[in-house]
Structure formats: C-alpha cells, structure tokens
Motif scaffolding. Structure first.
Motif, short mmCIF file in Angstrom:
data_model
loop_
_atom_site.label_atom_id
_atom_site.label_comp_id
_atom_site.label_asym_id
_atom_site.label_seq_id
_atom_site.Cartn_x
_atom_site.Cartn_y
_atom_site.Cartn_z
N PRO A 268 96.28 47.79 23.77
CA PRO A 268 96.08 48.51 22.51
C PRO A 268 94.77 48.10 21.84
O PRO A 268 94.28 46.98 22.01
N VAL A 269 94.21 49.02 21.09
CA VAL A 269 93.02 48.72 20.30
C VAL A 269 93.40 47.71 19.22
O VAL A 269 94.36 47.91 18.46
N ALA A 270 92.65 46.62 19.15
CA ALA A 270 92.96 45.55 18.19
C ALA A 270 92.11 45.66 16.92
O ALA A 270 92.35 44.92 15.96
N THR A 271 91.16 46.54 16.90
CA THR A 271 90.23 46.67 15.78
C THR A 271 90.97 46.94 14.48
O THR A 271 91.83 47.83 14.40
N LYS A 272 90.63 46.16 13.45
CA LYS A 272 91.24 46.33 12.14
C LYS A 272 90.31 47.12 11.22
O LYS A 272 89.09 47.03 11.31
N VAL A 273 90.92 47.91 10.34
CA VAL A 273 90.16 48.63 9.32
C VAL A 273 90.30 47.85 8.03
O VAL A 273 91.42 47.67 7.52
N GLU A 274 89.18 47.36 7.51
CA GLU A 274 89.21 46.48 6.34
C GLU A 274 88.42 47.08 5.18
O GLU A 274 87.50 47.88 5.39
N ALA A 275 88.79 46.67 3.97
CA ALA A 275 88.08 47.12 2.78
C ALA A 275 86.69 46.51 2.73
O ALA A 275 86.52 45.33 3.04
N LEU A 276 85.71 47.30 2.35
CA LEU A 276 84.35 46.82 2.23
C LEU A 276 84.13 46.32 0.80
O LEU A 276 83.95 47.11 -0.13
N ASN A 277 84.16 45.00 0.65
CA ASN A 277 83.95 44.40 -0.67
C ASN A 277 82.51 43.96 -0.88
O ASN A 277 82.18 43.35 -1.88
N GLY A 278 81.68 44.27 0.09
CA GLY A 278 80.27 43.90 0.01
C GLY A 278 79.74 43.57 1.38
O GLY A 278 80.47 43.07 2.25
N PHE A 279 78.49 43.89 1.61
CA PHE A 279 77.80 43.51 2.84
C PHE A 279 76.63 42.63 2.47
O PHE A 279 75.86 42.96 1.56
N PHE A 280 76.50 41.51 3.17
CA PHE A 280 75.49 40.52 2.83
C PHE A 280 74.58 40.28 4.04
O PHE A 280 75.03 39.72 5.04
N PRO A 281 73.33 40.72 3.98
CA PRO A 281 72.43 40.55 5.12
C PRO A 281 72.32 39.09 5.56
O PRO A 281 72.31 38.17 4.73
N ALA A 282 72.26 38.89 6.85
CA ALA A 282 72.13 37.54 7.41
C ALA A 282 70.71 37.03 7.25
O ALA A 282 69.79 37.76 6.88
N GLU A 283 70.54 35.78 7.55
CA GLU A 283 69.24 35.12 7.46
C GLU A 283 68.22 35.84 8.36
O GLU A 283 68.57 36.43 9.38
N ASP A 284 66.96 35.75 7.97
CA ASP A 284 65.91 36.48 8.68
C ASP A 284 65.89 36.18 10.17
O ASP A 284 65.61 37.07 10.99
N TYR A 285 66.18 34.93 10.56
CA TYR A 285 66.05 34.59 11.97
C TYR A 285 67.12 35.26 12.84
O TYR A 285 67.01 35.27 14.07
N HIS A 286 68.14 35.83 12.22
CA HIS A 286 69.15 36.57 12.98
C HIS A 286 68.78 38.04 13.16
O HIS A 286 69.38 38.73 13.98
N GLN A 287 67.82 38.53 12.38
CA GLN A 287 67.46 39.94 12.46
C GLN A 287 66.57 40.21 13.68
O GLN A 287 65.70 39.41 14.02
N ASP A 288 66.81 41.35 14.33
CA ASP A 288 66.03 41.77 15.50
C ASP A 288 66.08 40.71 16.61
O ASP A 288 65.14 40.58 17.39
N TYR A 289 67.17 39.96 16.67
CA TYR A 289 67.22 38.80 17.57
C TYR A 289 67.08 39.19 19.03
O TYR A 289 66.38 38.52 19.80
N MET A 290 67.71 40.26 19.44
CA MET A 290 67.64 40.65 20.84
C MET A 290 66.22 41.04 21.23
O MET A 290 65.74 40.67 22.31
N THR A 291 65.54 41.75 20.36
CA THR A 291 64.16 42.16 20.65
C THR A 291 63.23 40.96 20.71
O THR A 291 62.34 40.89 21.56
N ARG A 292 63.44 40.00 19.82
CA ARG A 292 62.53 38.85 19.75
C ARG A 292 62.84 37.78 20.81
O ARG A 292 61.98 36.95 21.10
N ASN A 293 64.05 37.81 21.36
CA ASN A 293 64.46 36.77 22.31
C ASN A 293 65.08 37.39 23.57
O ASN A 293 66.21 37.05 23.94
N PRO A 294 64.37 38.26 24.25
CA PRO A 294 64.97 38.99 25.38
C PRO A 294 65.34 38.11 26.56
O PRO A 294 66.17 38.50 27.38
N ARG A 295 64.74 36.92 26.68
CA ARG A 295 65.01 36.05 27.83
C ARG A 295 65.97 34.91 27.51
O ARG A 295 66.24 34.08 28.37
#
Length: 233
Positions: A172-199
């Motif tokens: 069965p699908v385990a994904t939960k639907v949760e209330a959005l009480n706010g979204f908080f961007p992560a630290e800069d070093y987590h952004q675009d991580y795959m593009t910046r660290n492909p290896r």
C-alpha cells in the motif's frame, strides 16, 4: 540516520561497501511509470502554483523536479514542524516533526498538479516506505505531501486511493497527507546539491538514477538544463 549530509562526502569504497552490506533495499529505486491521476485540477490562467513534497533526502527530490518542464522553482527545506526547529542540525535528530521537503513551484499552464504527483510517485521516491528512503531512516525522511489548499488536498487523496485500488505497487501507498503549517528553506549548502556535487557517492548511487529514470519515463516532461535556486549552481 544522518550519514551523508552536512556537506560531508563519503569515501567511494566505504559508501559502496555500506550499501552492499545493507542489502538491495538501499539501492536506487527501480522506477516505473504509473497512470496519472484520474482527478486533476483544471488548467489555470494563473502563472504560478506550488506544493510541498517530502520523499526522503531533499537532494534527490529537488534534483528530479529541477529537471521537469513547467517547474519554475524547486527549493529544499523543512515542513511539518515550526520555525524555531527548522535547521538541519535539529531536523537531523528526528525529533522536530519536520520532514526534509521540497517546495515545487510550477506553471499550471504548462504542467498540471496531477503530472507533478505522477512524477513524485513514479521516480522521485518510493511511496510504499513511510519512514525510510534508501539508506536514510527516520521521521525526517518520511513520505508526505503538504497541499497548499483544499483543492490540492482532494486531488492528492484521490490519487493515493487510485494507486492503492489499482495495485500499482506490491504494498500500500504509505504517503501521508499533512497540513502545511509553513515551509522553511534549508541552508544554502543544501540547495542545488545534486548539480553542484554530481560525483558525490551518495548522489551517484541514490539520486542520479532518479533523474535518469525521469528522462526515460517522462521524456515529454524532461528538460536537460535544471532550474536552479542559485544562478550558476
């Protein structure tokens, strides 16, 4: 488990050895294309809409949606907890109620919510695992969707029911639907991580295959050049 984050890079042999010892559950998902939602939001005249998706490490989820046509922004961050605990150090403890998540902003004139969800459930993560994705275990890596409004919530709930009824997955699908009480961007070093660290071994083993699956299963929606949070990656 916080075995691959905070900017650290696994030694390649150590990472491979860990995955071999841990077994096949820790390898990249074997993705397959599923049917789109039978219920979707109608095409809108507005230029922008967003939904927050959580499916394990945000590096991979962000990386996938940055390659999707019609997505104008994919930002890694935290959802489910409060602003006070929205930091990587605290979220990594698994005690903040936050999940690593990605805010996907898209142009409804180019791509529907249903197609966003189809990609999320097909290639971005394994929706049959609730508190684990690949080598990452804990509530901060849970499978969850945080709709922005009631219309989105109805589409998400109906799609989960559709997938379960269709037998698309062995579990069965385990994904939960949760209330959005706010979204908080992560630290800069987590952004675009795959593009910046492909290896980086974690990216090579766990996340790069997801983008490859996107290009194969959704060639009509795939774009080679990702839309990045920071210009130039």
């Amino acid at each position: 488990m916080a075995s691959r984050k905070a900017g650290r890079k696994w030694p390649a042999l150590a990472a491979l050895g860990f995955l071999l010892l841990a077994g096949p559950a820790l390898t990249a998902e074997q993705a397959f294309r599923i049917d789109p939602p039978a219920q979707d939001l109608p095409a809108a005249e507005m230029q922008s809409a967003s939904i927050v998706l959580a499916g394990g490490c945000f590096w991979g989820v962000q990386g996938v949606f940055q390659h999707v046509k019609g997505v104008t922004s994919a930002v890694s961050g935290y959802a489910g907890g409060n602003a006070r605990t929205a930091s990587y150090t605290l979220v990594s403890t698994g005690q903040t109620e936050h999940a690593e998540a990605v805010e996907v902003t898209y142009d409804p004139r180019q791509i529907s919510l249903g197609r966003i969800l189809q990609i999320f459930f097909s290639v971005a993560h394994d929706p049959t695992q609730l508190m684990r994705q690949g080598p990452d275990v804990g509530p901060q890596y849970r499978s969850a969707i945080f709709p922005a409004n009631e219309a989105q919530r109805k589409v998400v709930a109906a799609y989960i029911a559709q997938l379960d009824a269709s037998g698309a997955y062995r579990k069965p699908v385990a994904t939960k639907v949760e209330a959005l009480n706010g979204f908080f961007p992560a630290e800069d070093y987590h952004q675009d991580y795959m593009t910046r660290n492909p290896r980086q071994p974690y990216i090579v083993i766990n996340d790069a295959p997801k983008v490859d699956n996107l290009s194969k299963l959704f060639s009509d929606l795939y774009r080679e050049k990702p839309v990045l949070v920071f210009a130039g990656g």
